[in-house]
Write a protein that holds these residues in place. Sequence first.
Motif, PDB file in Angstrom:
ATOM      1  N   VAL A 166     -49.683 -24.930  -1.682  1.00  0.00           N
ATOM      2  CA  VAL A 166     -48.325 -25.472  -1.782  1.00  0.00           C
ATOM      3  C   VAL A 166     -48.333 -26.957  -1.459  1.00  0.00           C
TER       4      VAL A 166
ATOM      5  N   ASP B 242     -39.942 -30.187 -15.501  1.00  0.00           N
ATOM      6  CA  ASP B 242     -40.127 -29.237 -14.412  1.00  0.00           C
ATOM      7  C   ASP B 242     -40.576 -29.957 -13.151  1.00  0.00           C
TER       8      ASP B 242
ATOM      9  N   ASP C 262     -36.402 -24.216  -0.408  1.00  0.00           N
ATOM     10  CA  ASP C 262     -35.583 -22.999  -0.239  1.00  0.00           C
ATOM     11  C   ASP C 262     -34.280 -23.076  -1.029  1.00  0.00           C
TER      12      ASP C 262
ATOM     13  N   THR D 110     -52.558 -20.320   1.033  1.00  0.00           N
ATOM     14  CA  THR D 110     -51.290 -20.488   0.326  1.00  0.00           C
ATOM     15  C   THR D 110     -50.611 -21.777   0.752  1.00  0.00           C
TER      16      THR D 110
ATOM     17  N   ASP E 186     -40.733 -26.497  -3.740  1.00  0.00           N
ATOM     18  CA  ASP E 186     -41.592 -25.432  -3.235  1.00  0.00           C
ATOM     19  C   ASP E 186     -41.832 -24.347  -4.277  1.00  0.00           C
ATOM     20  N   ARG E 187     -41.247 -24.526  -5.468  1.00  0.00           N
ATOM     21  CA  ARG E 187     -41.513 -23.656  -6.615  1.00  0.00           C
ATOM     22  C   ARG E 187     -41.149 -24.439  -7.868  1.00  0.00           C
ATOM     23  N   VAL E 188     -41.599 -23.995  -9.015  1.00  0.00           N
ATOM     24  CA  VAL E 188     -41.302 -24.695 -10.266  1.00  0.00           C
ATOM     25  C   VAL E 188     -39.836 -24.496 -10.622  1.00  0.00           C
ATOM     26  N   LEU E 189     -39.151 -25.613 -10.875  1.00  0.00           N
ATOM     27  CA  LEU E 189     -37.721 -25.600 -11.218  1.00  0.00           C
ATOM     28  C   LEU E 189     -37.451 -26.567 -12.357  1.00  0.00           C
TER      29      LEU E 189
END
Length: 116
Positions: free
Chosen positions: A8, A85, A45, A4, A70-73
Amino acid sequence: MKRTVALVAVVLLAGCSQAPAAHAVAGCASPAATGTVTVTAAVLDGRADPAPHRVSIPLGATVQVQVTADRVLPVHIHGYDREYDAPGCAAFTADRAGLFDVEAHPDTLLVQLEVR
Protein backbone atom coordinates in the motif's frame (compact mmCIF):
# COMPACT_ATOMS: atom_id res chain seq x y z
CA MET A 1 0.16 -7.86 7.24
CA LYS A 2 3.55 -6.11 6.91
CA ARG A 3 3.74 -7.13 3.27
CA THR A 4 0.29 -5.58 2.62
CA VAL A 5 1.26 -2.34 4.38
CA ALA A 6 4.46 -2.13 2.35
CA LEU A 7 2.54 -2.71 -0.89
CA VAL A 8 0.00 0.00 0.00
CA ALA A 9 2.85 2.41 0.82
CA VAL A 10 4.47 1.76 -2.57
CA VAL A 11 1.15 2.31 -4.37
CA LEU A 12 0.49 5.52 -2.43
CA LEU A 13 3.93 6.85 -3.31
CA ALA A 14 3.42 6.19 -7.03
CA GLY A 15 2.44 9.35 -8.83
CA CYS A 16 3.41 12.08 -11.21
CA SER A 17 7.12 12.05 -10.48
CA GLN A 18 7.51 8.63 -12.06
CA ALA A 19 6.90 7.38 -15.55
CA PRO A 20 3.15 6.95 -16.02
CA ALA A 21 1.86 3.60 -14.84
CA ALA A 22 -1.15 1.89 -16.37
CA HIS A 23 -3.51 3.80 -14.04
CA ALA A 24 -1.89 7.23 -14.43
CA VAL A 25 -2.46 9.83 -17.11
CA ALA A 26 0.45 10.68 -19.38
CA GLY A 27 1.63 14.26 -19.35
CA CYS A 28 2.40 14.69 -15.65
CA ALA A 29 5.82 16.12 -14.95
CA SER A 30 7.93 16.16 -11.84
CA PRO A 31 6.44 18.35 -9.08
CA ALA A 32 9.27 20.86 -9.52
CA ALA A 33 8.46 21.55 -13.19
CA THR A 34 8.74 25.26 -13.93
CA GLY A 35 5.42 27.06 -14.31
CA THR A 36 3.34 24.12 -13.12
CA VAL A 37 0.83 24.45 -10.29
CA THR A 38 0.72 21.14 -8.43
CA VAL A 39 -2.43 20.34 -6.48
CA THR A 40 -2.42 17.32 -4.17
CA ALA A 41 -5.21 15.46 -2.42
CA ALA A 42 -5.75 12.06 -0.87
CA VAL A 43 -8.61 9.67 -0.25
CA LEU A 44 -8.40 7.49 2.86
CA ASP A 45 -11.28 5.27 3.98
CA GLY A 46 -13.56 6.98 1.45
CA ARG A 47 -12.90 10.50 2.79
CA ALA A 48 -10.80 13.40 1.58
CA ASP A 49 -7.62 13.85 3.60
CA PRO A 50 -7.05 16.72 4.20
CA ALA A 51 -10.58 18.09 4.15
CA PRO A 52 -11.69 19.59 0.83
CA HIS A 53 -10.03 22.92 0.19
CA ARG A 54 -9.86 25.60 -2.51
CA VAL A 55 -6.74 26.35 -4.56
CA SER A 56 -6.27 29.52 -6.63
CA ILE A 57 -4.95 28.85 -10.12
CA PRO A 58 -3.85 31.58 -12.53
CA LEU A 59 -5.70 31.50 -15.86
CA GLY A 60 -3.44 29.89 -18.45
CA ALA A 61 -1.32 27.97 -15.93
CA THR A 62 -0.37 24.33 -16.36
CA VAL A 63 -2.05 22.37 -13.56
CA GLN A 64 -1.06 18.98 -12.27
CA VAL A 65 -3.58 17.24 -9.99
CA GLN A 66 -2.08 14.38 -7.95
CA VAL A 67 -4.38 12.15 -5.94
CA THR A 68 -3.22 9.36 -3.67
CA ALA A 69 -5.68 6.77 -2.41
CA ASP A 70 -5.85 3.62 -0.35
CA ARG A 71 -7.68 1.91 -3.23
CA VAL A 72 -8.19 2.56 -6.94
CA LEU A 73 -10.86 5.24 -7.50
CA PRO A 74 -12.05 7.22 -10.50
CA VAL A 75 -11.18 10.93 -10.21
CA HIS A 76 -13.02 13.57 -12.24
CA ILE A 77 -11.93 17.18 -12.79
CA HIS A 78 -15.24 18.88 -13.54
CA GLY A 79 -15.33 21.58 -16.20
CA TYR A 80 -12.21 20.23 -17.84
CA ASP A 81 -13.66 16.75 -18.40
CA ARG A 82 -10.53 14.97 -17.25
CA GLU A 83 -10.94 11.54 -15.70
CA TYR A 84 -8.28 9.19 -14.41
CA ASP A 85 -7.76 6.60 -11.71
CA ALA A 86 -6.20 7.40 -8.36
CA PRO A 87 -3.59 6.87 -7.25
CA GLY A 88 -2.33 8.87 -10.20
CA CYS A 89 -2.26 12.29 -11.76
CA ALA A 90 -3.56 14.43 -14.59
CA ALA A 91 -2.08 17.54 -16.20
CA PHE A 92 -3.93 20.20 -18.19
CA THR A 93 -3.91 23.90 -19.05
CA ALA A 94 -6.32 26.01 -16.98
CA ASP A 95 -7.79 27.83 -19.97
CA ARG A 96 -11.27 28.50 -18.49
CA ALA A 97 -12.03 30.76 -15.55
CA GLY A 98 -14.36 29.54 -12.81
CA LEU A 99 -14.67 27.21 -9.84
CA PHE A 100 -14.12 23.54 -10.68
CA ASP A 101 -14.58 20.55 -8.39
CA VAL A 102 -12.16 17.63 -8.31
CA GLU A 103 -14.02 14.57 -7.07
CA ALA A 104 -13.27 10.96 -6.37
CA HIS A 105 -16.40 9.30 -7.67
CA PRO A 106 -19.05 8.70 -6.82
CA ASP A 107 -19.26 11.64 -4.38
CA THR A 108 -16.09 12.59 -2.51
CA LEU A 109 -15.10 16.24 -3.03
CA LEU A 110 -11.32 16.48 -2.84
CA VAL A 111 -10.47 20.04 -3.85
CA GLN A 112 -11.90 23.01 -5.73
CA LEU A 113 -9.82 24.75 -8.38
CA GLU A 114 -10.53 28.48 -8.56
CA VAL A 115 -9.17 29.57 -11.93
CA ARG A 116 -8.90 33.34 -12.45
